[in-house]
Design an enzyme around this catalytic site. Structure first.
Site, PDB file in Angstrom:
ATOM      1  N   ARG A  27      -5.433   2.837  12.170  1.00 52.62           N
ATOM      2  CA  ARG A  27      -5.058   1.437  12.365  1.00 52.62           C
ATOM      3  C   ARG A  27      -5.970   0.744  13.380  1.00 52.62           C
ATOM      4  O   ARG A  27      -5.859  -0.465  13.553  1.00 52.62           O
ATOM      5  CB  ARG A  27      -3.635   1.334  12.913  1.00 52.62           C
ATOM      6  CG  ARG A  27      -2.519   1.650  11.938  1.00 52.62           C
ATOM      7  CD  ARG A  27      -2.223   0.471  11.046  1.00 52.62           C
ATOM      8  NE  ARG A  27      -0.880  -0.052  11.095  1.00 52.62           N
ATOM      9  CZ  ARG A  27       0.145   0.392  10.383  1.00 52.62           C
ATOM     10  NH1 ARG A  27       0.025   1.421   9.594  1.00 52.62           N
ATOM     11  NH2 ARG A  27       1.314  -0.191  10.458  1.00 52.62           N
ATOM     12  N   ARG A  49      11.827  -7.736   1.057  1.00 50.54           N
ATOM     13  CA  ARG A  49      11.813  -6.279   0.857  1.00 50.54           C
ATOM     14  C   ARG A  49      13.119  -5.639   1.326  1.00 50.54           C
ATOM     15  O   ARG A  49      13.656  -5.977   2.379  1.00 50.54           O
ATOM     16  CB  ARG A  49      10.633  -5.693   1.644  1.00 50.54           C
ATOM     17  CG  ARG A  49      10.555  -4.182   1.558  1.00 50.54           C
ATOM     18  CD  ARG A  49       9.178  -3.701   1.834  1.00 50.54           C
ATOM     19  NE  ARG A  49       8.822  -3.706   3.244  1.00 50.54           N
ATOM     20  CZ  ARG A  49       7.670  -3.233   3.702  1.00 50.54           C
ATOM     21  NH1 ARG A  49       6.771  -2.756   2.860  1.00 50.54           N
ATOM     22  NH2 ARG A  49       7.399  -3.265   4.980  1.00 50.54           N
ATOM     23  N   ARG A  63       3.117  -8.305  13.632  1.00 49.64           N
ATOM     24  CA  ARG A  63       2.401  -7.233  12.921  1.00 49.64           C
ATOM     25  C   ARG A  63       1.111  -7.757  12.301  1.00 49.64           C
ATOM     26  O   ARG A  63       0.100  -7.064  12.268  1.00 49.64           O
ATOM     27  CB  ARG A  63       3.307  -6.638  11.839  1.00 49.64           C
ATOM     28  CG  ARG A  63       4.453  -5.817  12.423  1.00 49.64           C
ATOM     29  CD  ARG A  63       5.532  -5.532  11.415  1.00 49.64           C
ATOM     30  NE  ARG A  63       5.124  -4.660  10.337  1.00 49.64           N
ATOM     31  CZ  ARG A  63       5.725  -4.612   9.142  1.00 49.64           C
ATOM     32  NH1 ARG A  63       6.752  -5.384   8.881  1.00 49.64           N
ATOM     33  NH2 ARG A  63       5.293  -3.783   8.234  1.00 49.64           N
ATOM     34  N   ARG A 100      14.323  -3.594   6.823  1.00 49.85           N
ATOM     35  CA  ARG A 100      13.725  -2.995   8.023  1.00 49.85           C
ATOM     36  C   ARG A 100      13.733  -4.005   9.166  1.00 49.85           C
ATOM     37  O   ARG A 100      13.460  -5.179   8.950  1.00 49.85           O
ATOM     38  CB  ARG A 100      12.270  -2.596   7.727  1.00 49.85           C
ATOM     39  CG  ARG A 100      12.129  -1.247   7.090  1.00 49.85           C
ATOM     40  CD  ARG A 100      10.728  -0.986   6.582  1.00 49.85           C
ATOM     41  NE  ARG A 100       9.644  -1.270   7.518  1.00 49.85           N
ATOM     42  CZ  ARG A 100       8.363  -0.977   7.285  1.00 49.85           C
ATOM     43  NH1 ARG A 100       8.012  -0.377   6.159  1.00 49.85           N
ATOM     44  NH2 ARG A 100       7.437  -1.271   8.166  1.00 49.85           N
ATOM     45  N   LYS A 115       0.808  -1.217   0.000  1.00 50.48           N
ATOM     46  CA  LYS A 115       0.000   0.000   0.000  1.00 50.48           C
ATOM     47  C   LYS A 115       0.845   1.272   0.000  1.00 50.48           C
ATOM     48  O   LYS A 115       0.420   2.291  -0.525  1.00 50.48           O
ATOM     49  CB  LYS A 115      -1.045   0.002   1.113  1.00 50.48           C
ATOM     50  CG  LYS A 115      -0.508   0.089   2.516  1.00 50.48           C
ATOM     51  CD  LYS A 115      -1.670   0.002   3.486  1.00 50.48           C
ATOM     52  CE  LYS A 115      -1.237  -0.073   4.931  1.00 50.48           C
ATOM     53  NZ  LYS A 115       0.160  -0.097   5.287  1.00 50.48           N
TER      54      LYS A 115
END
Ligand code: AMP
Length: 213
Positions: free
Chosen positions: A88, A127, A171, A160, A13
């Site tokens: 969130r 990623r 998460r 990350r 996103k």
């Protein structure tokens, strides 16, 4: 107008919000990016947020609400904004509904991105992000020309801390518990557009464009 992008970690996103920002001219506001900047600069906000972020938890609402309010008050948001990573949870939804800002003029569009959990894990663990300019890569799907080096600015690529597998699981749990009720809420209000995040960035981008029409 506020455009809200919702979706589980790894769904892409952030990338889609950047693309939609170019197309619509609305600024992208990523609470995650703002928090990461604060952590890097070791500001009091960053020092407080770091522990939560590293363990995959949500940063306390009052901190995030404050930073969003400040960001939305800036002149570039007068015509609206794309919110990438906020709200969130339901408390943040309520806060947004009551927020007085030119961007919050009563028109809200919500796009929810969907992808299978196996695909999300693949995307997240591969990623890599540029330390200097924030450009995103994927070791399999979108590798840089030279290993570990950003094509755009030559900066060093890194993973990350919260893209490591155990933190990713945390998460995802937070997403299911806190953020899925947000999707149900907007769906109930008739504001939700669901978009499949499968396929290339361009394919997903076209679906987003349709959803925002
Ligand atoms: P993101 O880049 O959107 O995945 O966000 C990275 C991390 O920043 C999250 O795992 C949270 O710890 C924190 N964060 C970002 N946005 C919010 C938010 N709206 N509320 C609470 N924590 C947030």
């Amino acid at each position: 107008m506020l455009v809200i992008f919702l979706g589980p970690p790894g769904v892409g996103k952030g990338t889609q919000a950047k693309m939609a920002s170019v197309k619509t001219g609305l600024p992208q506001i990523s609470t995650g990016d703002i928090l990461r900047e604060a952590v890097k600069a070791r500001t009091p906000l960053g020092m407080e947020a770091k522990g939560y972020m590293d363990s995959g938890k949500l940063v306390p609402d009052d901190l995030v609400k404050k930073l969003l309010t400040e960001r939305l008050a800036r002149p570039d948001c007068a015509g609206g904004a794309i919110l990438d990573g906020f709200p969130r949870n339901i408390s943040q939804v309520r806060y947004l509904e009551g927020l007085r800002a030119p961007a919050n003029n009563g028109t809200t569009r919500v796009v929810s991105f969907e992808l299978t959990e196996a695909e999300l894990l693949k995307r997240l663990t591969g990623r890599r992000v540029c330390k200097k300019c924030g450009m995103m890569y994927h070791i399999m799907f979108n590798p840089p020309l030279n290993d570990g080096i950003c094509d755009t600015c030559g900066g060093e690529l890194y993973q990350r801390d919260d893209d490591k597998e155990d933190v990713i699981r945390a998460r995802m749990d937070v997403y299911r518990k806190d953020t899925e009720p947000v999707i149900a809420y907007y769906s109930g209000k008739g504001l939700l557009r669901t978009v499949s995040a499968a396929g290339t960035q361009e394919e997903v981008g076209r679906r987003v464009e349709e959803a925002l029409k």
